[in-house]
Each structure stands twice: as C-alpha cells, then as structure tokens.
Design a protein around this motif. Structure first.
Motif, short mmCIF file in Angstrom:
data_model
loop_
_atom_site.label_atom_id
_atom_site.label_comp_id
_atom_site.label_asym_id
_atom_site.label_seq_id
_atom_site.Cartn_x
_atom_site.Cartn_y
_atom_site.Cartn_z
N HIS A 158 -1.57 26.20 -11.42
CA HIS A 158 -0.29 25.50 -11.36
C HIS A 158 0.29 25.56 -9.95
O HIS A 158 0.88 24.60 -9.46
CB HIS A 158 0.71 26.14 -12.34
N GLN A 159 0.08 26.69 -9.29
CA GLN A 159 0.58 26.88 -7.92
C GLN A 159 -0.07 25.88 -6.97
O GLN A 159 0.60 25.28 -6.11
CB GLN A 159 0.28 28.31 -7.49
N ILE A 160 -1.37 25.67 -7.12
CA ILE A 160 -2.08 24.71 -6.26
C ILE A 160 -1.60 23.29 -6.55
O ILE A 160 -1.36 22.50 -5.63
CB ILE A 160 -3.60 24.83 -6.48
N ALA A 161 -1.47 22.96 -7.84
CA ALA A 161 -1.01 21.62 -8.21
C ALA A 161 0.41 21.36 -7.69
O ALA A 161 0.71 20.28 -7.19
CB ALA A 161 -1.04 21.47 -9.73
N GLU A 162 1.25 22.37 -7.78
CA GLU A 162 2.62 22.23 -7.30
C GLU A 162 2.65 22.02 -5.79
O GLU A 162 3.44 21.21 -5.27
CB GLU A 162 3.41 23.49 -7.68
N ALA A 163 1.80 22.74 -5.07
CA ALA A 163 1.74 22.61 -3.61
C ALA A 163 1.28 21.22 -3.20
O ALA A 163 1.61 20.75 -2.10
CB ALA A 163 0.81 23.66 -3.03
N SER A 164 0.52 20.54 -4.07
CA SER A 164 0.01 19.21 -3.74
C SER A 164 1.12 18.19 -3.56
O SER A 164 0.92 17.15 -2.91
CB SER A 164 -0.94 18.73 -4.84
N GLN A 165 2.29 18.46 -4.10
CA GLN A 165 3.41 17.54 -3.93
C GLN A 165 3.83 17.44 -2.46
O GLN A 165 4.42 16.43 -2.04
CB GLN A 165 4.61 18.01 -4.75
N ALA A 166 3.51 18.48 -1.67
CA ALA A 166 3.89 18.50 -0.27
C ALA A 166 2.80 17.97 0.65
O ALA A 166 2.97 17.93 1.86
CB ALA A 166 4.27 19.92 0.15
N GLY A 167 1.64 17.61 0.08
CA GLY A 167 0.58 17.04 0.90
C GLY A 167 -0.69 17.86 0.88
O GLY A 167 -0.78 18.92 0.24
N ALA A 168 -1.70 17.34 1.61
CA ALA A 168 -3.02 17.96 1.60
C ALA A 168 -3.03 19.34 2.25
O ALA A 168 -3.72 20.25 1.78
CB ALA A 168 -4.02 17.04 2.31
N GLY A 169 -2.25 19.50 3.34
CA GLY A 169 -2.23 20.79 4.03
C GLY A 169 -1.81 21.94 3.14
O GLY A 169 -2.55 22.93 3.01
N PRO A 170 -0.64 21.86 2.50
CA PRO A 170 -0.24 22.93 1.58
C PRO A 170 -1.22 23.14 0.43
O PRO A 170 -1.38 24.26 -0.06
CB PRO A 170 1.13 22.46 1.07
N THR A 171 -1.86 22.05 -0.02
CA THR A 171 -2.85 22.18 -1.10
C THR A 171 -4.00 23.07 -0.66
O THR A 171 -4.43 23.97 -1.39
CB THR A 171 -3.40 20.80 -1.49
N VAL A 172 -4.53 22.80 0.54
CA VAL A 172 -5.65 23.59 1.06
C VAL A 172 -5.23 25.04 1.29
O VAL A 172 -5.94 25.98 0.93
CB VAL A 172 -6.19 22.96 2.36
#
Length: 705
Positions: free
Chosen positions: A359-373
């Motif tokens: 869930h943390q990774i999915a949530e970070a994806s809202q801010a773009g690819a950088g936070p996702t990685v």
C-alpha cells in the motif's frame, strides 16, 4: 526400526517413484481438459512454440559447455580414478536440473490455455484448483527426479558421498544457466513490452496489438517455470547432500567417528527426510481447496500447513526410529520447518497487496515515478532484516540443540555443525508443495494473457486477474524460501569445505579453522572479494535485462510505426520477430555472469590459497543473502503495488499513479525475476566448485595455505 541400509535405500527409491507416478497421473488429468476455442488454441500454440524454441537453443548452448567441463573434470582428477565418478555425477547433475526445468515448462505451456478455458465458466475455486494441479506436476517431478538421482548415486558409489560432489556442481551450474538465461529473457520481454504498450501506446497489458505480448508470455514459462524448476532441483540436491557430506566428512577416521557410532544412519538420514516429504506433499495437495467465502491464498496456505504438519510428524518418527530418539536431532530438524514458516509469513507481509508495504508503494505512486522507486527500494531493503534474524536464530538453535550432549557445558562442534545441515535438510519436507505453489503463478499469469488476447468475456478476467495477483506473491515466497534454504545449505557446505580442505592439507580440522581470523590478510582479502562478488555478478544481469528490453522497445516501436493499422487492430503484429530478438540477446548475455561464477573461486583458490577461498565463501553468503532478499521481495512489492492500483485504488488503470507504478514495476522486474533469484545458484556454484577442486587447490595453489 531394524531396517538395513539396503532396505532404507529401497524405501527412498520407492518414494521417488511415487512422486514421479503421482506427477504422471496429474499430467494426464490436466491434459484431458478442454483447450478452449480456436483463437485460444492459436495463442497457446504461439507461446508453446516460442518457449520450446528458446529452451532448445539454451540447452544446446549449455550442454556444449557442460561437455567441455566434464572432460576437464575427468582429466583433472584422472579418468581412471575419481575423475570418472566426478565427471559422471556432473553430467547427471546438469541433465537432471535441465530435465526438471523442461518438465516444469512443458506442462505449464499446456496448462495455461486450459486454465483460461476453466475461467470462462466463472468458477473461481474450480479454476484455482485446476491451476494448482498443473503446478503440482512440477512440484512432484522436481522432488522425484532429485531424490532419484541422490539415492541412485549414493548406491552406485557405495555410499562415498565425496565422489558425489560432481552431481552438486552439475546441478548448480545448470541452475545458474537456467535462472540467468530464463531471467534475462522473461524480464527483457516483459519490460520492453510494458514500456511501449502500457506507457507509450496506452494499451492494456496482454493486448494482442502489442508485438511483444507473445514474447512476454513465453518469458513467464522459460523464467518462472523452466528456470525456477531447475533452480529448486538444484536447491533440493544441494541441501540434502550438504547434510550428507557433513556427516560423511565429520564421521571420517581422524575427525569425529563418534558421530557415526551415535547415529549409524546419519549420512542417509537427509534422504529419509526427502522420502517422507514426498508423502507429505501428496497428502498436503489434497488440502488445497477454496472454501465458500475463502481466499485463494488461504487455500494454498491450507495445503502448505497440512504438508508442514505431516512433515513435522514425519521428522519426529524418523528421529525416533532411525536416530535413536535424540531430542536434540529432532529439535534441529524442526528448526528448519520453523525457519521456513517464518520466511513465508514475512515474505507474504512484504509482498501481498493486503498489507502496508505494498500500500505504501502504491500510495507513493501518486507523487510520480521517483517516489515509487524510492519507496520500493525502502521496502526491499527493510525486507532483508527479519529473515536474516530468523536464519541466524535458526542456525544457532540447530547448532546448540544437536551439539548439546549433556556431559559438557559447551556444545560439541561436530554434532552442532551436523545439526545445521539437518536444519537445512528439513526444509526439504515442504519443497514439493512450495514448488507446486510457485508453478501456480506462471500458469495463471499466462492464463490471464490468453484470456485478454482471445477477448474472453469479462467474467473470465475476473477469475484470472485475482489468480495472477496471488501468483506474484507465491513466486516471491518461493524465492524467499529458496534463498533461506540456500543460506543454511551454504553454511553446511562451508563447513564441509573446511573439513575437506583440512583433510587434503593433512592437518586437523581445528588447525585449518584457526587460520580463519581477521588478523590474517588473506582472510580479509577473501572476505572482501566474496562480499563484492554478488554485486558484480548481478550488475551483469541488470545490464543484460536493460539491453534485451532496449532491443524489444526499438522493435515494438518499429512495428507500430511501419505496420499500417496495427494500433487500430486492423493488422497482425510480427510476434516472432520479438521472440527471436529477446532469445538471441538473452543467450549472448548469459556467458559473462556464468564465467564470473566459475572462474572467481578457482582464481582465488589457486592464487591466494584455500584459506582465502574459505573466506570468499563466507563473504558470498553474508552479502548474497540480504542482496537477494532485497531484490526479490522489493521487486514483488513493486509489482503488486501496480496491481493494487489496477484493482481500483488511487485512480486505477491509466491514471498518473498507475503510470508511475508501471515504472516501479519495470525496475522491479529485473530485480525480482533475474538478478535476485540468480544469487541463489551463485552461492552454491561457488561453494560446490570449491569443494570439487579443493584437492587440486591444496596441491597447486601459489600460497600453500
């Protein structure tokens, strides 16, 4: 129980035959099912053709290398002496691992379309059960083949386990080739297909308009079926033989023959554990059933729990009848199962869409690819901590339990080391079930792809999508299991190496191990080289995936540009071009990492001596374990983070969060299915080749010790 050695060998042989017979029956039940309509059969045939073509070309390449190495081994150790046995074992190790991989893949590429046909009926429990049946063929085939080779060579070589080291090296080398080659192929195809299809063209996953879609589905089979089966065949063989080798070397005259006086069946005991594991897996598979309102993962865990329970009962009975009812030995074996259970639970937590890390990774994806990685890297790095604690605790408990004699305050080191080997071997009690659960993943993944490409009704994808999501978690669990067992087996192999090195040196074991101190520069040199080896090795794999993906991207873009009406669905892509490109690239990129794994320990051994090589083995284990977990678990978390968004969270498919999650998944693809899993065979190739060549290293190294 008063059974002779010959009778025990017969029992083990019958268990291996039972596994293969059960796999044969399950195969017949799978193949009698409906393959669906003409379009489904056409797609399945294309996947089948691409997968068999890749495997044929890869195996041709590997068998040429194996033939050369077999001749080298025979000549190096004397054709008329140990060389003939070592070379024969090496050839059978390569062939067994290759056959295990081929059997797993050949059934998977036939079960996939039948699973898709099942999904059309809208019955999730029935479809799940059918997909698991397909996976169980691989699970029992691998276990049966591995046990058959182990007991066969044990009997043929008259119980001389040291002469069976060639079998270890052959299985490890083939596993390395299969994992690396299959991993480069599958992730090169997957990444290239996703980048152009999902991100650039904005078309769904497994869309038939995408020229790379067949190559992508082929990759699921050559990487997650053939590569995985070859890898776990090797894990099975190496883990069982590590414990056998320890007992054989410790019980030798001049070391600690009391071991074989206390436990006459010590050498054969790991194979008895394997034999019981066959029965536990067959019975456990009957418990894999979805209850009304139950979950897919819950059904699979029912089977694993039943197998574990039956395995634990078997370990107690085997200890009672064949190891003198020694509670320390039983505790050491039970530790292996506890380690397995905890690793499964921890991996599930970090990779399942039901828990916070994904869930943390999915949530970070809202801010773009950088936070996702960044978020995915954080999850992967964190995921190595708890398994490391579990393995350390398990190792210490097994050592203390088996080594405690009640007559001294300190545990007996020889018995304690044997206990570590038994802890690793006891994890084999569930190998058949673990492999069955893993093979479930690529079958359901392919089924989803076929359903999409064949334009099956939405209710079919409503069945295959959740099965595919669970498959990602099951594949991650298997990799965690394989890595955990690899560490325990590698520790046992390291101990075996020290006994073998001391024996060839002509000095007591304590004299050799006393040299392994940080005050010795050679030890520090070996530790550093060993610690950086997994990083250097995986750098080639990551780059190889990038090269394969790059070539896929260029080819898919070319077809979208040059084939009129392709994106509109009015023209057919040139699927074969993509399959051929990624096949050739994968095989070309295979050589360098394989060469690194074989040459490095030999170079260190012959140039710096057996003490430096011992330190290298420790360094590889210490750094390879957390790196492998970080890569495999983090990659699976990225993948399921993407699927969590696709299920309707944070904007769902085609949202900005989804595009960012695809980027994270793309990075994770190379880590979880190529670089990370390949560290497992790397650790064991380095250990087995060191034991195999230790006599020559002691005799001809530049630095004697």
């Amino acid at each position: 129980m008063g059974l002779s050695t010959g009778q025990l060998e017969l029992v083990i042989l019958l268990a291996s035959i039972l596994a293969l017979a059960y796999a044969g029956v399950q195969t017949a039940l799978v193949l009698r099912e409906d393959e669906g309509d003409e379009r489904m059969r056409e797609i399945a045939a294309a996947i089948r053709e691409g997968a068999t073509a890749f495997l044929r070309r890869e195996y041709t390449y590997v068998f040429i290398v194996a033939a050369v190495l077999a001749v080298v081994i025979a000549l190096a150790f004397g054709i008329t002496g140990d060389g003939a046995r070592l070379a024969t074992g090496f050839v059978f190790g390569v062939a067994g691992s290759a056959l295990a991989g081929a059997l797993g893949m050949l059934l998977s590429i036939r079960a996939n379309v039948r699973t898709a046909a099942h999904a059309r009926r809208g019955d999730l429990p029935a479809t799940m059960a059918f997909a698991f049946r397909g996976g169980s063929v691989t699970g029992l085939s691998v276990a049966g083949l591995a046990l058959l080779e182990l007991v066969g060579f044990y009997v043929a070589f008259g119980g001389n386990v040291l002469d069976m080291v060639g079998l270890l090296f052959g299985a490890s080398l083939m596993s390395l080739f299969a994992r690396v080659g299959g991993g480069i192929y599958t992730k090169g195809a997957d990444v290239g297909t996703d980048l152009v299809g999902k991100v650039e063209a904005g078309i769904p996953e497994d869309d038939p308009r995408n020229p790379g879609v067949i190559a992508d589905n082929v990759g699921d089979n050559v990487g997650d079926c053939a590569g995985m089966a070859a890898d776990l065949f090797e894990t099975y063989v190496v883990t069982a033989m590590a414990a056998m080798l320890l007992a054989y070397l410790i019980g030798a005259a001049g070391v600690y023959p009391t071991l074989l006086s206390l436990f006459p069946n010590a050498v054969l005991f790991p194979l008895l554990v394997c034999a019981w594991a066959i029965l536990a897996t067959v019975v456990g598979s009957l418990f894999v059933r979805m209850r009304p309102g139950g979950s897919i993962m819950g059904a699979l865990y029912q089977g694993l729990a039943a197998t574990t329970a039956i395995g634990l009962i078997g370990l107690y009975l085997l200890d009672y009848y064949f190891m003198g009812a020694n509670l320390g030995i039983f505790a050491a074996t039970a530790v292996g199962l506890v380690v397995m259970i905890l690793i499964v639970i921890i991996t599930d937590y970090y990779t399942s869409a039901s828990y916070r890390p994904v869930h943390q990774i999915a949530e970070a994806s809202q801010a773009g690819a950088g936070p996702t990685v960044i978020s995915g890297l954080a999850v992967g790095l964190q995921s190595a901590w708890l398994p490391a604690i579990v393995v350390v605790a398990g190792t210490l408990i097994a050592y203390l339990a088996a080594g405690w004699t009640g007559t001294t305050t300190a545990p007996n080191a020889f018995l304690g080391l044997y206990g570590i080997g038994l802890a690793a071997a006891s994890m084999l009690s569930v190998t058949g079930m673990i492999i069955s659960i893993d093979s479930f993943g690529p079958i359901t993944d392919n089924a989803g792809g076929i359903a999409e490409m064949a334009n099956l009704p939405p209710q079919a994808r409503a069945i295959t999508d959740p099965l595919d999501a669970v498959g990602n978690t099951t594949k991650a669990i298997t990799k965690g299991y394989a890595i955990g067992s690899a560490v325990l087996a590698a520790l046992a192999l390291f101990a075996a190496y020290t006994f073998a090195a001391a024996s060839k040196w002509g000095q007591p074991w304590a004299a050799f191990t006393a040299l392994l101190t940080l005050s010795t520069p050679l030890v520090v040199a070996g530790l550093v080289i060993g610690a950086v080896l997994p990083f250097f090795f995986t750098s080639f794999l990551m780059n190889a995936v990038g090269v394969a993906a790059e070539r896929m991207v260029f080819e898919i873009r070319r077809q979208f540009k040059e084939i009129a009406g392709l994106l509109e669905g009015k023209a057919k892509p040139e699927y074969g071009r993509c399959v051929d490109i990624v096949t050739v690239t994968a095989l070309r990129q295979l050589a360098a990492p394989a060469l690194i794994a074989v040459v490095t320990p030999l170079a260190v051994g012959f140039l710096l001596g057996p003490v430096a090589l011992a330190a290298l083995l420790l360094g590889v284990i210490v750094s390879g374990f957390p790196l492998a977990l970080t890569m495999t678990t983090g990659g699976a978390a990225w993948d399921n983070g993407k699927k969590y968004i696709e299920s309707g969270h944070f904007g769902g498919k085609h949202s900005d969060a989804h595009k960012a999650a695809v980027v994270g998944d793309t990075v994770g693809d190379a880590t979880k299915d190529t670089a990370g899993p390949a560290i497992n065979p790397l650790i064991k190739v380095v250990n087995t080749i060191s034991i195999l060549f230790i006599a020559l290293i002691v005799a001809h190294s530049v630095i004697p010790v």
